[in-house]
Design a protein around this motif. Structure first.
Motif, PDB file in Angstrom:
ATOM      1  N   HIS A  38     -15.255  20.625 -63.903  1.00  0.00           N
ATOM      2  CA  HIS A  38     -14.818  19.471 -63.219  1.00  0.00           C
ATOM      3  C   HIS A  38     -13.722  20.027 -62.406  1.00  0.00           C
ATOM      4  CE1 HIS A  38     -16.959  16.814 -65.905  1.00  0.00           C
ATOM      5  NE2 HIS A  38     -16.794  17.585 -67.054  1.00  0.00           N
ATOM      6  N   ILE A  39     -13.805  19.255 -60.980  1.00  0.00           N
ATOM      7  CA  ILE A  39     -12.586  20.004 -59.850  1.00  0.00           C
ATOM      8  C   ILE A  39     -11.757  18.933 -59.899  1.00  0.00           C
ATOM      9  CG2 ILE A  39     -12.364  20.741 -57.669  1.00  0.00           C
ATOM     10  CD1 ILE A  39     -13.852  22.587 -59.563  1.00  0.00           C
ATOM     11  N   LEU A  40     -10.665  18.964 -59.847  1.00  0.00           N
ATOM     12  CA  LEU A  40      -9.454  17.814 -59.372  1.00  0.00           C
ATOM     13  C   LEU A  40      -8.548  18.400 -58.392  1.00  0.00           C
ATOM     14  CD1 LEU A  40     -10.374  17.037 -62.362  1.00  0.00           C
ATOM     15  CD2 LEU A  40      -8.268  15.817 -62.732  1.00  0.00           C
ATOM     16  N   ARG A  41      -8.037  17.747 -57.552  1.00  0.00           N
ATOM     17  CA  ARG A  41      -7.308  17.961 -56.334  1.00  0.00           C
ATOM     18  C   ARG A  41      -6.225  17.026 -56.082  1.00  0.00           C
ATOM     19  NH1 ARG A  41     -11.119  18.733 -51.383  1.00  0.00           N
ATOM     20  NH2 ARG A  41     -11.422  20.519 -52.331  1.00  0.00           N
ATOM     21  N   LEU A  42      -5.090  17.617 -55.867  1.00  0.00           N
ATOM     22  CA  LEU A  42      -4.013  16.685 -55.644  1.00  0.00           C
ATOM     23  C   LEU A  42      -4.263  15.802 -54.399  1.00  0.00           C
ATOM     24  CD1 LEU A  42      -1.168  16.665 -57.041  1.00  0.00           C
ATOM     25  CD2 LEU A  42      -0.227  18.082 -55.049  1.00  0.00           C
ATOM     26  N   LYS A  43      -3.544  14.454 -54.832  1.00  0.00           N
ATOM     27  CA  LYS A  43      -3.909  13.477 -53.552  1.00  0.00           C
ATOM     28  C   LYS A  43      -2.730  13.806 -52.216  1.00  0.00           C
ATOM     29  CE  LYS A  43      -5.182   9.851 -56.719  1.00  0.00           C
ATOM     30  NZ  LYS A  43      -5.141   8.631 -57.445  1.00  0.00           N
ATOM     31  N   ASN A  44      -3.161  13.296 -51.324  1.00  0.00           N
ATOM     32  CA  ASN A  44      -2.323  13.270 -50.145  1.00  0.00           C
ATOM     33  C   ASN A  44      -2.364  14.678 -49.514  1.00  0.00           C
ATOM     34  OD1 ASN A  44      -1.403  10.640 -50.520  1.00  0.00           O
ATOM     35  ND2 ASN A  44       0.177  11.339 -51.928  1.00  0.00           N
ATOM     36  N   ALA A  45      -3.343  15.473 -50.075  1.00  0.00           N
ATOM     37  CA  ALA A  45      -3.791  16.961 -49.511  1.00  0.00           C
ATOM     38  C   ALA A  45      -2.627  17.700 -49.011  1.00  0.00           C
ATOM     39  CB  ALA A  45      -4.770  16.281 -48.100  1.00  0.00           C
ATOM     40  N   PRO A  46      -1.672  18.095 -49.774  1.00  0.00           N
ATOM     41  CA  PRO A  46      -0.520  19.090 -49.267  1.00  0.00           C
ATOM     42  C   PRO A  46      -1.491  20.358 -49.360  1.00  0.00           C
ATOM     43  CG  PRO A  46      -0.274  18.473 -51.583  1.00  0.00           C
ATOM     44  CD  PRO A  46      -1.367  17.392 -51.183  1.00  0.00           C
ATOM     45  N   ASP A  47      -0.533  21.289 -48.908  1.00  0.00           N
ATOM     46  CA  ASP A  47      -1.280  22.792 -48.605  1.00  0.00           C
ATOM     47  C   ASP A  47      -1.114  23.596 -49.930  1.00  0.00           C
ATOM     48  OD1 ASP A  47      -2.297  25.199 -48.136  1.00  0.00           O
ATOM     49  OD2 ASP A  47      -0.459  25.808 -46.764  1.00  0.00           O
ATOM     50  N   THR A  48      -2.129  23.342 -50.799  1.00  0.00           N
ATOM     51  CA  THR A  48      -2.241  23.942 -51.984  1.00  0.00           C
ATOM     52  C   THR A  48      -2.609  25.320 -52.183  1.00  0.00           C
ATOM     53  OG1 THR A  48      -4.444  23.129 -52.644  1.00  0.00           O
ATOM     54  CG2 THR A  48      -2.846  21.490 -53.465  1.00  0.00           C
ATOM     55  N   SER A  49      -2.643  25.881 -51.212  1.00  0.00           N
ATOM     56  CA  SER A  49      -2.791  27.500 -51.079  1.00  0.00           C
ATOM     57  C   SER A  49      -1.444  27.969 -51.575  1.00  0.00           C
ATOM     58  CB  SER A  49      -3.047  28.151 -49.822  1.00  0.00           C
ATOM     59  OG  SER A  49      -2.345  27.585 -48.870  1.00  0.00           O
ATOM     60  N   LYS A  50      -0.357  27.307 -51.448  1.00  0.00           N
ATOM     61  CA  LYS A  50       0.795  27.430 -51.863  1.00  0.00           C
ATOM     62  C   LYS A  50       1.160  27.746 -53.404  1.00  0.00           C
ATOM     63  CE  LYS A  50       3.545  25.399 -48.030  1.00  0.00           C
ATOM     64  NZ  LYS A  50       3.830  26.574 -47.151  1.00  0.00           N
ATOM     65  N   VAL A  51       0.272  26.841 -53.931  1.00  0.00           N
ATOM     66  CA  VAL A  51       0.198  27.154 -55.554  1.00  0.00           C
ATOM     67  C   VAL A  51      -0.317  28.165 -55.947  1.00  0.00           C
ATOM     68  CG1 VAL A  51      -0.755  25.952 -57.695  1.00  0.00           C
ATOM     69  CG2 VAL A  51       0.068  24.355 -55.925  1.00  0.00           C
ATOM     70  N   ASP A  52      -1.457  28.571 -55.180  1.00  0.00           N
ATOM     71  CA  ASP A  52      -2.190  29.853 -55.267  1.00  0.00           C
ATOM     72  C   ASP A  52      -1.372  31.177 -55.085  1.00  0.00           C
ATOM     73  OD1 ASP A  52      -4.437  28.886 -56.431  1.00  0.00           O
ATOM     74  OD2 ASP A  52      -5.740  29.770 -54.551  1.00  0.00           O
ATOM     75  N   ASP A  53      -0.291  30.885 -54.181  1.00  0.00           N
ATOM     76  CA  ASP A  53       0.769  32.253 -53.896  1.00  0.00           C
ATOM     77  C   ASP A  53       1.532  32.216 -55.058  1.00  0.00           C
ATOM     78  OD1 ASP A  53      -0.165  32.540 -51.295  1.00  0.00           O
ATOM     79  OD2 ASP A  53       1.107  31.140 -50.473  1.00  0.00           O
ATOM     80  N   ILE A  54       1.886  31.342 -55.834  1.00  0.00           N
ATOM     81  CA  ILE A  54       2.764  31.289 -56.955  1.00  0.00           C
ATOM     82  C   ILE A  54       1.931  31.964 -58.048  1.00  0.00           C
ATOM     83  CG2 ILE A  54       3.942  29.765 -58.788  1.00  0.00           C
ATOM     84  CD1 ILE A  54       4.578  27.819 -56.296  1.00  0.00           C
ATOM     85  N   ALA A  55       0.711  31.222 -58.330  1.00  0.00           N
ATOM     86  CA  ALA A  55      -0.394  31.691 -59.463  1.00  0.00           C
ATOM     87  C   ALA A  55      -0.496  33.384 -59.199  1.00  0.00           C
ATOM     88  CB  ALA A  55      -1.423  31.162 -59.435  1.00  0.00           C
ATOM     89  N   MET A  56      -0.538  33.876 -57.817  1.00  0.00           N
ATOM     90  CA  MET A  56      -0.779  35.493 -57.819  1.00  0.00           C
ATOM     91  C   MET A  56       0.460  36.214 -58.269  1.00  0.00           C
ATOM     92  SD  MET A  56      -3.123  37.416 -56.954  1.00  0.00           S
ATOM     93  CE  MET A  56      -4.253  36.466 -56.039  1.00  0.00           C
ATOM     94  N   LYS A  57       1.575  35.292 -58.053  1.00  0.00           N
ATOM     95  CA  LYS A  57       2.915  36.224 -58.839  1.00  0.00           C
ATOM     96  C   LYS A  57       2.512  36.360 -60.091  1.00  0.00           C
ATOM     97  CE  LYS A  57       6.296  33.820 -59.229  1.00  0.00           C
ATOM     98  NZ  LYS A  57       7.635  32.951 -58.914  1.00  0.00           N
TER      99      LYS A  57
END
Length: 340
Positions: free
Chosen positions: A73-92
């Motif tokens: 199941h896919i969930l996405r944060l509302k109001n569409a912020p740039d969640t690629s920034k979350v991936d940047d953190i995850a990659m760390k």
């Protein structure tokens, strides 16, 4: 029919909630304990054919499961912020590759502790044995941990996802914070009940069991541990009935249950808290005071993200959109793999 979302519609940082794998006894037990069909959390990668997750060894970036393996199941944060920034953190965290205790074992211990029932004698003994076995595995992990001074803590799967969003909220703005409704209680009711019990009897002392070695399976191997844990999980599900009292109506919690939770929490902190992970030992005297137990459990409860379940993310968040079930083919995966 449920809504669906295609692989090419994923965005970096989308939350992926995996339905339980009922062929795996730990996954099915977690589903049972959390009253949910979802038992694992990951993040969509920059390349949709990959995910980032806390796995059995360390935070990893791995190919997505083959089509049809598990429902996602896919969930996405509302109001569409740039969640690629979350991936940047995850990659760390992925690049840190810290040693990590078995994710499912730690989750199982956490979800037993935050369960919505106080066990009767039979179930209490089973839970005590499960916690002791998981604690023994945590001890083995702590004895070989290689990066105790790192600023990057190891995490369990749900904690990994929510922590990355929390860190994005601190770094980029509050719109990245995941919010939950009133059904989510990240402070365990059972531990809170124990703390209240300890405050009411501050002079009480406990005999701390010497876990190391004492709880090891006769054949100290991964297979022996798994077999023993599987037996306990099957017994737990078999003995749990609808007649068990809820937290609010339960009487005093037994010393054995308190000590099983105390020892699990003590070694959890050694593995997951950088303030204690560099200590050579967390063993204390055989006698533990109520104050020592209360202080340690209060510190344990500060790991808020660790107490958020996949079900909380899936059903009890207020600012995540459920986009539906992910659908894709081998051809879709192949298309993205050509860019790797």
């Amino acid at each position: 029919m449920a809504d669906t979302i295609k692989l090419n519609e994923l965005k970096p940082g989308d939350l992926i909630l995996y339905e339980a794998d009922y062929s795996d006894f730990i996954s099915s037990t977690i589903a049972y304990l959390t009253h949910s069909t979802v038992t694992h959390t990951a993040l969509s990668d920059f390349n949709p054919a990959y995910i980032m997750e806390e796995g059995n060894k360390f935070a990893s970036r791995i190919p997505i499961d083959p089509p049809g393996s598990r429902v996602m199941h896919i969930l996405r944060l509302k109001n569409a912020p740039d969640t690629s920034k979350v991936d940047d953190i995850a990659m760390k965290y992925v690049e840190a590759k810290l040693p990590y205790p078995d994710a499912n074992l730690v989750l199982l211990g956490l979800y037993i502790i935050i369960g919505d029932f106080i066990p009767d004698t039979i179930t209490g003994d089973i839970i005590k044995n499960i916690l002791r076995l998981i604690t023994y595995e945590l001890i083995k992990f702590c004895n070989k941990i290689k990066s105790p001074d790192s600023d990057v803590p190891p995490m369990v799967c749900s904690e990994f996802a929510t922590f990355c969003y929390d860190e994005a909220a601190v770094s980029y703005g509050p719109e990245y914070k995941i919010h939950y409704n009133e059904k989510v209680n990240t402070i365990s009711s059972l531990i809170k009940r124990i703390i209240d019990q300890l405050i009411a009897d501050p002079d009480k002392t406990f005999k701390s069991h010497h876990i190391l070695g004492a709880e090891a399976p006769e054949n100290d191997s991964a297979e022996a541990s798994s077999d023993k844990l599987k037996m306990y999980c099957e017994q737990l599900i078999a003995h749990k009935s609808e007649s068990h009292p809820e937290i609010g109506s339960a009487k005093e919690i037994s010393d054995d249950i308190i000590m099983a939770i105390y020892n699990f929490a003590k070694w959890f902190l050694k593995a997951f808290d950088k303030d204690t992970s560099s200590e050579k030992s967390v063993e204390t005297s055989p006698i533990v005071t109520a104050e020592e137990v209360r202080t340690l459990l209060e510190k344990f409860l500060r790991f808020q993200e660790a107490f958020v379940t996949p079900e909380d993310i899936y059903s009890n968040s207020t600012n995540l959109d459920n986009l539906g079930v992910l659908t894709y083919s081998e051809e879709d995966i192949a298309e993205y793999n050509t860019t790797e």
